[in-house]
Design a protein around this motif. Sequence first.
Motif: not given
Length: 395
Positions: A114, A223, A225, A227, A336, A354, A356, A358
């Motif tokens: 994360f 990296h 993530y 949303n 994700g 899923r 998030g 990347c």
Amino acid sequence: MMRIAIPYIFYGVLLLVFTTVGCKQNKKESQSEMETVKTESNQNPIEETIFGEMPDGTKVKKFTLKNEAGMEVDVITYGGIITRWTAPDKQGNYEDIVLGFDSLEQYLDGSPYFGALIGRYGNRIANGKFSLDGETYTLATNDGDNHLHGGEKGFDKVVWDGVAKTIEEGATVELTYTSEDGEEGYPGKLDVKVTYTLTNNNELDIQYEAVTDKPTVVNLTQHSYFNLSGQLSEPVLDHEIYLNADTYMPVDGGLIPIGEFREVAGTPFNFKEPKPIGGEIEADNEQLSLGGGYDHCWVLNEGEKDFRLAASAHHGETGRLLEVYTNEPGIQFYSGNFLDGTLPAKDGGTYAKRSGFCLETQHYPDSPNQADFPSVRLNPGEMYSSRTMYKLSTK
Ligand code: GLA
């Protein structure tokens, strides 16, 4: 990545700069137990707090970068992780748009990278082996038979030195780390510097630099993530993705590129026009089955400029738009797929499958073993230099 041949004198100066930065940092740490420091006293102070302590007692700092628009980005010195990033929706409401945890302990307990800096090598190296100048190097196989994201203790799991300052372009934090010769199996002592700059235009500009004392391989990335809905534990399938790429790299069962550049046209891998992540993710497609969804590297189209738009993501309901610019040749779009509803989310729930996505700018996976891919080799006397910018707006 650009590798620039530089005179040795410059290389020496750079090392000196890195060292000075490191010393300053240590001094600061021993001086203070303070909870919050205002590093600069202008309009947008950078807050510096202690995020937690490593098992050996090393303190992990947190820097909060702010801009005039109201955006805030939290960066910690453990893994260079972006733990929080607020962005406005079309009504101007700021919400956190990145997955992460509330405490250092949770990151130490096991995080799927994360928000972290990834190195020495972003993504996979087949069988954890590669050769340079006739010598074979063996790396950890921490992903089945393959090496992933720098190994057992990659740059995402080390404590970096961090120095924050306000410059003309915005609020910055400079993170430095020295990876010793042989660390995780890689040759050469690598001095790395990553600079995050938050501008007043809601851009987070990331500059990666590194120098080595022996030939080695380097491929650094970030990296996070994302949303963009602000509902961090909910799936991102409704986000529309654009990728500036005519081809992508099909993989084998271990997610290693098979060495082919395949046309995206007419396949679920076509994001040349924005399309929801969920649009075709369940299509009957061998490559989607192998990745468990999208987990592939797209070959970015070259533009007039090296630094060009690589990708975007749009969340219709909130209007949040993320654009990614880079000078790298590839981008790993990961949807994700390995998130499984077990990790605790910052907003109280758990991170659903899923929840998030990347967009990792990088050289291609497994480049050290694939002669046709752009080289990831770094020689003494050269400087690794890579730049990626994430820009937030609404539409
Ligand atoms: C990358 C990889 C994925 C996965 C994630 C982390 O995006 O390509 O396969 O390892 O990192 O879980």
